[in-house]
Design a protein around this motif. Structure first.
Motif, mmCIF file in Angstrom:
data_model
loop_
_atom_site.group_PDB
_atom_site.id
_atom_site.type_symbol
_atom_site.label_atom_id
_atom_site.label_comp_id
_atom_site.label_asym_id
_atom_site.label_seq_id
_atom_site.Cartn_x
_atom_site.Cartn_y
_atom_site.Cartn_z
ATOM 1 N N UNK A 71 3.361 -12.801 15.863
ATOM 2 C CA UNK A 71 3.088 -13.829 14.857
ATOM 3 C C UNK A 71 3.737 -15.153 15.263
ATOM 4 N N UNK A 72 4.953 -15.064 15.809
ATOM 5 C CA UNK A 72 5.662 -16.257 16.254
ATOM 6 C C UNK A 72 4.891 -16.956 17.369
ATOM 7 N N UNK A 73 4.490 -16.196 18.362
ATOM 8 C CA UNK A 73 3.736 -16.759 19.483
ATOM 9 C C UNK A 73 2.412 -17.340 18.999
ATOM 10 N N UNK A 74 1.757 -16.617 18.094
ATOM 11 C CA UNK A 74 0.499 -17.125 17.555
ATOM 12 C C UNK A 74 0.670 -18.427 16.797
ATOM 13 N N UNK A 75 1.748 -18.515 16.008
ATOM 14 C CA UNK A 75 2.004 -19.744 15.258
ATOM 15 C C UNK A 75 2.204 -20.927 16.194
ATOM 16 N N UNK A 101 5.154 -28.468 19.722
ATOM 17 C CA UNK A 101 5.503 -27.650 18.561
ATOM 18 C C UNK A 101 6.765 -26.839 18.823
ATOM 19 N N UNK A 102 7.535 -26.612 17.762
ATOM 20 C CA UNK A 102 8.720 -25.762 17.847
ATOM 21 C C UNK A 102 8.915 -25.049 16.515
ATOM 22 N N UNK A 103 9.552 -23.887 16.575
ATOM 23 C CA UNK A 103 9.812 -23.093 15.381
ATOM 24 C C UNK A 103 11.008 -23.685 14.640
ATOM 25 N N UNK A 117 19.515 -14.338 7.013
ATOM 26 C CA UNK A 117 18.049 -14.417 6.914
ATOM 27 C C UNK A 117 17.460 -13.100 7.412
ATOM 28 N N UNK A 118 16.228 -12.790 7.045
ATOM 29 C CA UNK A 118 15.617 -11.530 7.507
ATOM 30 C C UNK A 118 15.415 -11.524 9.025
ATOM 31 N N UNK A 119 15.267 -10.330 9.572
ATOM 32 C CA UNK A 119 14.873 -10.226 10.975
ATOM 33 C C UNK A 119 13.506 -10.861 11.163
ATOM 34 N N UNK A 120 13.228 -11.249 12.398
ATOM 35 C CA UNK A 120 11.970 -11.945 12.671
ATOM 36 C C UNK A 120 10.760 -11.150 12.186
ATOM 37 N N UNK A 157 14.957 -17.199 24.387
ATOM 38 C CA UNK A 157 14.021 -16.276 25.038
ATOM 39 C C UNK A 157 12.710 -16.972 25.388
ATOM 40 N N UNK A 158 12.819 -18.233 25.827
ATOM 41 C CA UNK A 158 11.639 -18.985 26.224
ATOM 42 C C UNK A 158 10.888 -19.636 25.090
ATOM 43 N N UNK A 159 11.311 -19.406 23.852
ATOM 44 C CA UNK A 159 10.628 -19.960 22.684
ATOM 45 C C UNK A 159 11.287 -21.289 22.291
ATOM 46 N N UNK A 160 10.514 -22.368 22.089
ATOM 47 C CA UNK A 160 11.099 -23.630 21.637
ATOM 48 C C UNK A 160 11.483 -23.537 20.159
ATOM 49 N N UNK A 161 12.761 -23.703 19.892
ATOM 50 C CA UNK A 161 13.301 -23.524 18.548
ATOM 51 C C UNK A 161 14.056 -24.786 18.140
ATOM 52 N N UNK A 162 13.906 -25.197 16.902
ATOM 53 C CA UNK A 162 14.633 -26.367 16.405
ATOM 54 C C UNK A 162 16.133 -26.094 16.446
ATOM 55 N N UNK A 163 16.946 -27.121 16.700
ATOM 56 C CA UNK A 163 18.399 -26.921 16.662
ATOM 57 C C UNK A 163 18.835 -26.355 15.317
ATOM 58 N N UNK A 164 19.982 -25.693 15.319
ATOM 59 C CA UNK A 164 20.473 -25.038 14.109
ATOM 60 C C UNK A 164 20.497 -25.994 12.925
ATOM 61 N N UNK A 165 21.009 -27.198 13.139
ATOM 62 C CA UNK A 165 21.164 -28.137 12.014
ATOM 63 C C UNK A 165 19.816 -28.466 11.371
ATOM 64 N N UNK A 166 18.794 -28.706 12.186
ATOM 65 C CA UNK A 166 17.482 -29.027 11.632
ATOM 66 C C UNK A 166 16.874 -27.812 10.946
ATOM 67 N N UNK A 167 17.013 -26.630 11.558
ATOM 68 C CA UNK A 167 16.472 -25.418 10.953
ATOM 69 C C UNK A 167 17.143 -25.137 9.614
#
Length: 354
Positions: A71-75, A101-103, A117-120, A157-167
């Motif tokens: 689901x993450x990759x698809x998003x 795009x980033x999560x 937070x819940x597991x992915x 793990x290769x996924x672009x993720x927003x920094x902790x503060x923004x998330x």
């Protein structure tokens, strides 16, 4: 009439290693580069077929429910697809197809390792940050968040993720309970994901500091942040074999005014360590994306200048430096202590408990 490619023919072209998410979830553009037409792809997604379309232009190459990583990759494939006018080159695998795009939000915090937070796999909605100019709608399990200034993503793990503060700020924007906000902010600091100043700056930039659920949580955050920073300072001194200082003291001139509070003081060396745990508060003016705290900085600079005129060396440490580079900070303090023998003797000051 278009002839549909048999299932066995399609499957033989597509690597479907069970652990390779980027090959189990593909965009329409990626399928085209593998030789499949739109009609052939649609044929595999008919009722009872081996594939399914989980998002517009995004396909899951097995009939079962998508996993959290799928689901993450698809998003990211959905949010990262370029506008039609920009589709000149075929989309490549993985990160090349994510665009800008980033999560962010809860899914990002799950990837950062937050326990609150819940597991992915249990995250029902995946928030994805995209540039403000993108015309892209939220759909199904994807919530599209537009921003004028994209942060620099962190790779998990290769996924672009927003920094902790923004998330964290994106999650807080959807919380109404102060206890939930406090729990999230406390974990961010206590578990070493961030420091209070960086979190409060991001909350201020998102215009969240005035919310009732946030005000009290920020007070608790600052108290937690100072306690965590003090604990790291204690650990740094002991783990690196520095002389034991006087902790949390007030310096005064004999019979004169106070010189301010000091977090650690070595009287024989006239070396003081001051933790900078300043953070902007609600109502602080924001300049250049950072809240202005000129008054607090001016007071700190005046205290430091006064102490140094008296011959006291002041070492300025931030919670972030202690968290990310404690070895370097220990070297700075050790150097200041060693240099004491080469300096003129400091003025006599009175040391009081704080």
């Amino acid at each position: 009439m278009t002839q549909n490619t048999p299932l066995s023919s399609c499957s033989s072209r597509l690597p479907l290693h069970p652990r390779d998410v980027t090959q189990r979830v593909l965009s329409a553009a990626q399928l085209r580069t593998r030789g499949l037409s739109a009609a052939q792809t649609s044929a595999q997604c008919l009722p009872g077929g081996p594939w399914q379309q989980i998002l517009p232009g995004v396909y899951l190459l097995h009939p079962g429910p998508p996993t959290g990583p799928e689901r993450l990759h698809g998003a990211l494939l959905y949010a990262g697809r370029p506008p039609v006018s920009a589709r000149r080159a075929p989309a490549g695998p993985g990160d090349a197809a994510y665009g800008e795009a980033m999560v962010t939000g809860v899914a990002a915090l799950a990837l950062h390792g937050f326990a609150t937070v819940p597991d992915l796999g249990a995250v029902h909605r995946i928030d994805v940050l995209v540039p403000r100019t993108r015309r892209l709608r939220s759909t199904r399990f994807v919530e599209v968040l537009r921003t004028a200034a994209l942060p620099v993503p962190v790779r998990v793990d290769g996924v672009p993720v927003a920094p902790v503060e923004r998330a964290v700020a994106d999650v807080v924007a959807g919380l109404d309970e102060a206890a939930d906000v406090r729990r999230l902010l406390t974990e961010a600091v206590r578990e070493g994901h961030s420091d209070p100043a960086a979190l409060v700056r991001e909350l201020s930039a998102a215009k969240l500091l005035g919310r009732a659920a946030v005000v009290g949580a920020v007070d608790a955050l600052l108290a937690e942040g100072r306690a965590v920073a003090e604990g790291r300072l204690y650990a740094m001194v002991r783990e690196h074999g520095l002389p034991e200082p006087l902790w949390n003291v007030e310096l005064r001139l004999p019979g004169g005014p106070g010189l301010g509070g000091i977090d650690a003081y070595w009287p024989d060396h006239a070396v003081a360590v001051v933790l900078d745990t300043r953070a902007p508060r609600h109502g602080a003016e924001v300049r250049g994306g950072r809240p202005s705290d000129e008054a607090a900085w001016s007071a700190y600079a005046a205290k430091r200048e006064h102490l140094e005129r008296l011959g006291v060396t002041v070492v300025h440490l931030t919670p972030r430096k202690l968290r990310e580079a404690a070895d370097q900070q220990a070297t700075v303090v050790r150097t200041a202590l060693m240099a004491a023998a080469d300096r003129e003797p400091a003025a006599y000051v009175t040391v009081l408990p704080r």
